[in-house]
Structures are given as C-alpha cells and as structure tokens.
Write an enzyme that holds these catalytic residues in place. Structure first.
Site, PDB file in Angstrom:
ATOM      1  N   CYS A  20      -9.084  -0.669  -1.549  1.00  0.00           N
ATOM      2  CA  CYS A  20      -7.637  -0.789  -1.746  1.00  0.00           C
ATOM      3  C   CYS A  20      -7.056   0.613  -1.659  1.00  0.00           C
ATOM      4  CB  CYS A  20      -7.315  -1.415  -3.099  1.00  0.00           C
ATOM      5  SG  CYS A  20      -5.549  -1.328  -3.483  1.00  0.00           S
ATOM      6  N   ASP A  38       6.821   6.919   0.540  1.00  0.00           N
ATOM      7  CA  ASP A  38       6.258   6.027   1.553  1.00  0.00           C
ATOM      8  C   ASP A  38       5.880   6.850   2.790  1.00  0.00           C
ATOM      9  OD1 ASP A  38       6.489   2.701   2.061  1.00  0.00           O
ATOM     10  OD2 ASP A  38       6.204   3.971   3.822  1.00  0.00           O
ATOM     11  N   HIS A  72      -4.783  -2.769 -10.777  1.00  0.00           N
ATOM     12  CA  HIS A  72      -4.725  -3.505  -9.506  1.00  0.00           C
ATOM     13  C   HIS A  72      -4.294  -4.955  -9.733  1.00  0.00           C
ATOM     14  CE1 HIS A  72      -5.773  -4.469  -5.320  1.00  0.00           C
ATOM     15  NE2 HIS A  72      -6.006  -5.660  -5.830  1.00  0.00           N
ATOM     16  N   GLY A  80       6.015  -9.922   4.966  1.00  0.00           N
ATOM     17  CA  GLY A  80       5.935  -8.503   5.317  1.00  0.00           C
ATOM     18  C   GLY A  80       5.056  -7.655   4.424  1.00  0.00           C
ATOM     19  N   THR A  98       1.983  -5.733   3.480  1.00  0.00           N
ATOM     20  CA  THR A  98       0.861  -5.201   4.260  1.00  0.00           C
ATOM     21  C   THR A  98      -0.206  -4.571   3.369  1.00  0.00           C
ATOM     22  OG1 THR A  98       2.033  -3.106   4.587  1.00  0.00           O
ATOM     23  CG2 THR A  98       2.250  -4.764   6.330  1.00  0.00           C
ATOM     24  N   HIS A 124       3.485  -3.378  -5.343  1.00  0.00           N
ATOM     25  CA  HIS A 124       4.266  -2.136  -5.333  1.00  0.00           C
ATOM     26  C   HIS A 124       5.732  -2.501  -5.146  1.00  0.00           C
ATOM     27  CE1 HIS A 124       2.944  -3.138  -1.282  1.00  0.00           C
ATOM     28  NE2 HIS A 124       4.117  -2.671  -0.866  1.00  0.00           N
TER      29      HIS A 124
HETATM   30  P1  AMP Z   1       4.549  -3.586   2.160  1.00  0.00           P
HETATM   31  O1  AMP Z   1       4.826  -3.837   3.600  1.00  0.00           O
HETATM   32  O2  AMP Z   1       5.609  -4.058   1.221  1.00  0.00           O
HETATM   33  O3  AMP Z   1       3.144  -4.045   1.756  1.00  0.00           O
HETATM   34  O4  AMP Z   1       4.601  -2.012   1.994  1.00  0.00           O
HETATM   35  C1  AMP Z   1       3.504  -1.174   2.176  1.00  0.00           C
HETATM   36  C2  AMP Z   1       4.082   0.194   2.353  1.00  0.00           C
HETATM   37  O5  AMP Z   1       3.058   1.140   2.094  1.00  0.00           O
HETATM   38  C3  AMP Z   1       4.598   0.478   3.767  1.00  0.00           C
HETATM   39  O6  AMP Z   1       5.976   0.825   3.705  1.00  0.00           O
HETATM   40  C4  AMP Z   1       3.722   1.641   4.242  1.00  0.00           C
HETATM   41  O7  AMP Z   1       4.453   2.570   5.004  1.00  0.00           O
HETATM   42  C5  AMP Z   1       3.233   2.225   2.926  1.00  0.00           C
HETATM   43  N1  AMP Z   1       1.967   2.925   2.968  1.00  0.00           N
HETATM   44  C6  AMP Z   1       0.808   2.490   3.506  1.00  0.00           C
HETATM   45  N2  AMP Z   1      -0.178   3.392   3.303  1.00  0.00           N
HETATM   46  C7  AMP Z   1       0.392   4.416   2.610  1.00  0.00           C
HETATM   47  C8  AMP Z   1      -0.094   5.656   2.109  1.00  0.00           C
HETATM   48  N3  AMP Z   1      -1.356   6.036   2.286  1.00  0.00           N
HETATM   49  N4  AMP Z   1       0.769   6.467   1.466  1.00  0.00           N
HETATM   50  C9  AMP Z   1       2.071   6.111   1.307  1.00  0.00           C
HETATM   51  N5  AMP Z   1       2.579   4.951   1.744  1.00  0.00           N
HETATM   52  C10 AMP Z   1       1.758   4.114   2.399  1.00  0.00           C
HETATM   53 ZN    ZN Z   2      -5.515  -1.639  -5.696  1.00  0.00          ZN
END
Ligand code: AMP
Ligand code: ZN
Length: 109
Positions: A4, A30, A46, A89, A91, A96
C-alpha cells in the site's frame, strides 16, 4: 499493510514531505495536483475506503486532521473530495481525503 503506497509513505519507506502530521493522520501534497493547492489527508491506520470505515472515533480523527491541515495551510475556502470505489475514480485503496483550493482543474479528480 503491505503493497500500500500510502502505508509506505506513513512508515517512511517512501520519502515524502508531510504538510501536516498528528498522531492519527498525515497530510501530503498530491503527486499530480488538480488545483493550486491539492493536499491529501490520510489516516495512519489502513482502511481501504469509506466503505470499510466503521469506527466513529476514527472518522472524527480524520475530520480533526482535515481541520488542522487547512488551519496550517491558512485555508478558509476549500473543497474536500473522497473517491470511493474504482468506478468513482478511487485509485489508491487506502482512505484519503482530497483538499483542493485555488484554481481548480478537476475533470479527472
Ligand atoms: P484517488 O483517485 O481518490 O484514489 O486519489 C489518489 C491520489 O493519490 C491521486 O490524486 C494521485 O495523484 C495521488 N498519489 C498517488 N501516489 C502518490 C504519491 N506517492 N504521493 C502523493 N500523491 C500520490
Ligand atoms: Zn495503507
């Protein structure tokens, strides 16, 4: 949790600058910002998504973390977003909260 990305950031296995931290949450910028300010508030515990969040105390801790993060950032006007499930959406499957402020570009948030 293994594999994760946010747990790895919380455990400092992956370097990241914390915008804010308390004992329950971290806040980071982000990687792919969709607004002038785009910060993620992430509970240290988590939980895969809002669907798995069943602990009211934990929910309050997340809200407290959001309020403390925006206070630290000096924000009074901002948008909060939680994506839940991949069809909506999400990912990264560690809960978070997005905090967005300033000029927004949210087509793909
Ligand atoms: P979601 O689409 O709501 O799951 O948002 C996941 C967010 O995490 C996206 O906006 C990504 O740009 C961000 N993200 C993914 N990996 C990282 C990372 N290593 N550091 C900072 N943000 C991240
Ligand atoms: Zn986690």
């Amino acid at each position: 949790m293994e594999d994760c990305i946010f747990c790895k950031i919380i455990n400092k296995e992956i370097p990241s600058n914390f915008v804010y931290e308390n004992e329950d949450v971290i806040a980071i910028n982000d990687l792919n910002p969709k607004a002038e300010t785009h910060v993620l508030v992430i509970p240290k515990k988590h939980v895969a998504s809002l669907n798995e969040l069943n602990d009211e105390t934990e929910a309050l801790k997340i809200f407290k973390g959001i309020k403390e993060t925006v206070k630290k950032l000096g924000l009074t006007d901002y948008r909060t977003v939680i994506n839940t499930g991949k069809n909506a959406g999400q990912t990264v499957f560690h809960l978070h909260v997005h905090i967005l402020a300033g000029k927004l570009s949210i087509e793909n948030l």
